[in-house]
Design a protein around this motif. Structure first.
Motif, short mmCIF file in Angstrom:
data_model
loop_
_atom_site.label_atom_id
_atom_site.label_comp_id
_atom_site.label_asym_id
_atom_site.label_seq_id
_atom_site.Cartn_x
_atom_site.Cartn_y
_atom_site.Cartn_z
N ILE A 109 0.82 -1.21 0.00
CA ILE A 109 0.00 0.00 0.00
C ILE A 109 0.86 1.27 0.00
O ILE A 109 0.63 2.18 -0.78
N GLY A 110 1.86 1.35 0.86
CA GLY A 110 2.70 2.55 0.91
C GLY A 110 3.76 2.58 -0.18
O GLY A 110 4.05 1.57 -0.82
N ASP A 111 4.34 3.76 -0.42
CA ASP A 111 5.34 3.88 -1.50
C ASP A 111 6.60 3.05 -1.18
O ASP A 111 7.24 2.50 -2.08
N ARG A 112 6.97 2.96 0.10
CA ARG A 112 8.10 2.09 0.45
C ARG A 112 7.73 0.62 0.25
O ARG A 112 8.54 -0.17 -0.25
N GLY A 113 6.51 0.25 0.64
CA GLY A 113 6.07 -1.12 0.45
C GLY A 113 6.07 -1.51 -1.02
O GLY A 113 6.52 -2.59 -1.40
N ASN A 114 5.56 -0.63 -1.88
CA ASN A 114 5.54 -0.92 -3.32
C ASN A 114 6.95 -0.99 -3.90
O ASN A 114 7.23 -1.86 -4.73
N ARG A 115 7.83 -0.09 -3.47
CA ARG A 115 9.21 -0.15 -3.99
C ARG A 115 9.89 -1.44 -3.55
O ARG A 115 10.61 -2.07 -4.36
N LEU A 116 9.68 -1.84 -2.31
CA LEU A 116 10.26 -3.09 -1.84
C LEU A 116 9.79 -4.27 -2.70
O LEU A 116 10.60 -5.12 -3.09
N GLN A 127 -1.56 1.21 -3.81
CA GLN A 127 -2.30 2.44 -3.53
C GLN A 127 -1.45 3.70 -3.63
O GLN A 127 -1.87 4.70 -4.22
N VAL A 128 -0.29 3.69 -3.01
CA VAL A 128 0.56 4.89 -2.99
C VAL A 128 1.92 4.49 -3.57
O VAL A 128 2.67 3.73 -2.96
N VAL A 129 2.22 4.97 -4.76
CA VAL A 129 3.43 4.57 -5.47
C VAL A 129 4.21 5.82 -5.85
O VAL A 129 3.65 6.80 -6.35
N SER A 130 5.50 5.81 -5.61
CA SER A 130 6.35 6.91 -6.05
C SER A 130 6.24 7.06 -7.56
O SER A 130 6.19 6.06 -8.30
N LEU A 131 6.17 8.29 -8.03
CA LEU A 131 6.08 8.51 -9.47
C LEU A 131 7.25 7.88 -10.21
O LEU A 131 7.13 7.49 -11.38
N LYS A 132 8.39 7.75 -9.55
CA LYS A 132 9.55 7.10 -10.16
C LYS A 132 9.34 5.60 -10.35
O LYS A 132 9.97 4.98 -11.23
N ASP A 133 8.45 5.01 -9.53
CA ASP A 133 8.27 3.57 -9.56
C ASP A 133 7.12 3.10 -10.45
O ASP A 133 7.05 1.93 -10.81
N SER A 154 -3.37 -4.84 -9.19
CA SER A 154 -4.66 -5.32 -8.69
C SER A 154 -5.18 -4.28 -7.71
O SER A 154 -4.74 -4.23 -6.56
N MET A 155 -6.12 -3.44 -8.17
CA MET A 155 -6.51 -2.25 -7.42
C MET A 155 -8.00 -2.24 -7.13
O MET A 155 -8.79 -2.86 -7.86
N GLN A 156 -8.39 -1.53 -6.10
CA GLN A 156 -9.78 -1.47 -5.66
C GLN A 156 -10.24 -0.02 -5.70
O GLN A 156 -9.90 0.77 -4.81
N PRO A 157 -11.02 0.35 -6.72
CA PRO A 157 -11.40 1.76 -6.88
C PRO A 157 -12.08 2.37 -5.66
O PRO A 157 -11.90 3.56 -5.37
#
Length: 558
Positions: free
Chosen positions: A357-364, A389-395, A407-410
């Motif tokens: 969910i978080g940008d660190r979680g997604n980058r990991l 849910q929250v992704v760094s624009l770089k990622d 896999s997202m939930q609007p």
């Protein structure tokens, strides 16, 4: 002359189709039909649909005439769509929630307590009082609850109440005592015991700390488990959902699904994600993929966790929370362990679906997939990040480079809009719930609801995707409107894209010849009505494999 069937005759005829496989050719005509088709930029339209032995044989736009051998059913001018697929839900959790204290929509801690008291009064034989749905963000005090308010009820049973997102829980003193939680208990890895200024537990547990109490709750009996499944299945069919990607199943779930599958008693299609935290994982992987011939049960993926959730401040962020300067969230699974699990799962030929969910979680997770592909391969397995849910624009571009499905939930966007800005600040919102950014770069979005975190109704999800508004149609113009989906994109995300995310696009997700006749009739044309009204759509009929599985009760019956 085409045969006409009255409304009453149609209803009786359809009911007879629910008990056995239908080999006869049937045509449902007088409809406004729409379906996505692979590699087509818009929905295909048709006014009749023919199917036989559970599969589509053609439509008005693909066959010159209705086959003379087909029996016709009057669709009464209603809109017909492919059956909807929820790409991320929790079926056992939904069934359990329907049998537990419902705290959804409470406006204060005291109101939540009152619901618990009422539930306890009507469920005197329950050894534990269990519930779900509270959300402190919606309370006037906007603070986590405390065990004291539960203790004051005088209920002499342990109480555990899960937050709406499933990543925090609220317990009374008796439940904490049974779990051995006191001021000396250390926080478990990937979890947090919330404490007061004196270091004493408040009763709120975050992520992995919840397990300290959950492990003390007796497992449901088989009868209780099957009853919960039956309630969930009936509810999902009433919403037009024909298939669910069940995110995190255990051995009891697998046993139930397989037994039902063997007896041809699964009313909806299940794409099961094995729980990566389960002690049976290696055994399951060695046993290999499970799949039946009729696409009612498929188990070929594993669900893992990177971090927690935004509402409970457990989502792992690269920088501290804007409203909690000393907190960057939690990693539920540590990086080395996550890497080892992903490598193992991919090496066995299973798809990996990781909650982030978080940008660190997604980058990991992106880093983990990139390393795994180099070490063991598996890039072609259609691996997924659940929520994203929250992704760094770089990622965001890395999703495309690594062929990761989002896999997202609007509905998360419209549920979170009241607190996401507080948690993240303005800059990080640019990569939050960024559907259109993913779509424009060619990343596939498979949509779902994450029920019972959110309500399972897919028309709420379609409305949120298209408008980015709540059910009061606020804010005007939509929240972060630059990432809205078009109607076509939204419908495809709940049908063909979701089928693709389960390796099932050749048999499910659209109404094309040779695919299963999974479709719904609805009471309004969601391609034509005001977008603000889409969430109010009502399902009239749900068909799975050419059989009627749900029929709405007439609203104007005499």
């Amino acid at each position: 002359m085409k045969r006409k069937i009255t409304k009453i005759t149609t209803f009786i005829l359809l009911l007879s189709f629910t008990t056995s496989a239908i080999s006869q050719c049937l045509v449902i005509n007088n409809i406004k039909g729409y379906t996505p088709v692979a590699n087509k930029p818009s929905l295909e339209q048709f006014n009749w649909l023919a199917f036989e032995s559970g599969k589509v044989i053609g439509r008005s736009d693909t066959l010159p005439t209705i086959p003379s051998s087909c029996q016709q059913i009057d669709g009464q001018g209603k809109t017909l769509l492919p059956g909807l697929i929820d790409a991320h839900g929790h079926i056992a959790g939904l069934g359990q929630e329907m049998s537990r204290a419902n705290l959804r929509g409470t406006q204060s801690e005291q109101q939540a307590v009152e619901r618990v008291v009422e539930f306890a009064r009507h469920n005197t034989k329950s050894a534990w009082i269990l519930g779900r749905g509270w959300n402190q963000v919606l309370w006037s005090e906007r603070q986590f609850p405390n065990k004291r308010s539960l203790d004051k009820t005088g209920i002499k049973r342990p109480i555990l109440l899960t937050r709406v997102d499933g990543h925090a829980a609220w317990a009374n003193s008796q439940a904490l005592k049974l779990a051995g939680i006191n001021h000396q208990t250390p926080d478990p890895e990937g979890g947090k015991i919330v404490r007061d200024k004196n270091g004493k537990p408040t009763g709120v547990l975050i992520d992995n700390a919840i397990g300290l109490v959950v492990n003390k709750i007796p497992a449901p009996s088989k009868i209780e488990r099957e009853y919960a499944f039956d309630k969930a299945f009936a509810h999902l069919l009433s919403l037009g959902i024909v298939s669910v990607h069940d995110a995190g199943i255990n051995q009891a779930d697998i046993d139930s699904y397989q037994e039902r599958s063997h007896k041809h008693q699964l009313p909806i299609r299940i794409y099961g994600m094995l729980s990566g935290a389960d002690r049976h994982l290696k055994q399951w992987l060695n046993q290999g993929i499970i799949k039946d011939d009729n696409d009612f049960l498929s188990i070929r993926s594993v669900k893992l966790y990177a971090d927690g959730a935004l509402g409970s401040r457990g989502a792992a962020l690269l920088a501290p929370y804007s409203d909690d300067k000393d907190n960057k969230g939690l990693l539920v699974t540590q990086p080395d362990e996550l890497q080892n699990l992903v490598n193992l799962i991919l090496s066995k030929g299973f798809q990996v679906n990781i909650h982030a969910i978080g940008d660190r979680g997604n980058r990991l997770v992106l880093d983990t997939f990139e390393t795994a592909f180099k070490q063991v391969g598996g890039k072609a397995l259609r691996n997924r990040i659940e929520h994203a849910q929250v992704v760094s624009l770089k990622d965001i571009p890395r999703f495309k480079t690594l062929d990761i499905i989002a896999s997202m939930q609007p509905v998360h966007a419209t549920s979170d809009k009241n607190m996401a800005g507080d948690r993240l600040g303005i800059a990080r919102l640019k990569g939050a719930y960024a559907w259109q950014k993913f779509i424009q770069q060619g990343t596939i979005i498979a949509a779902g609801s994450d029920f019972p975190v959110e309500l399972a109704n897919p028309f709420h999800g379609l409305h949120a995707a298209i408008t980015r508004k709540d059910h009061s149609n606020q804010p005007e113009g939509g929240w972060l409107p630059y990432d809205k989906m078009t109607r076509y994109q939204a419908i495809k995300s709940f049908t063909l894209n979701a089928a693709y995310a389960a390796h099932q696009e050749n048999t499910l997700g659209s109404l094309e010849a040779g695919k299963w006749a999974d479709f719904i009739l609805i009471d309004q044309n969601i391609l034509k009505v005001s977008a603000d009204q889409i969430w109010q759509t009502r399902v009239l009929q749900t068909w799975v494999g050419g059989q009627l599985k749900y029929q709405a009760k007439p609203t104007n019956a005499n």
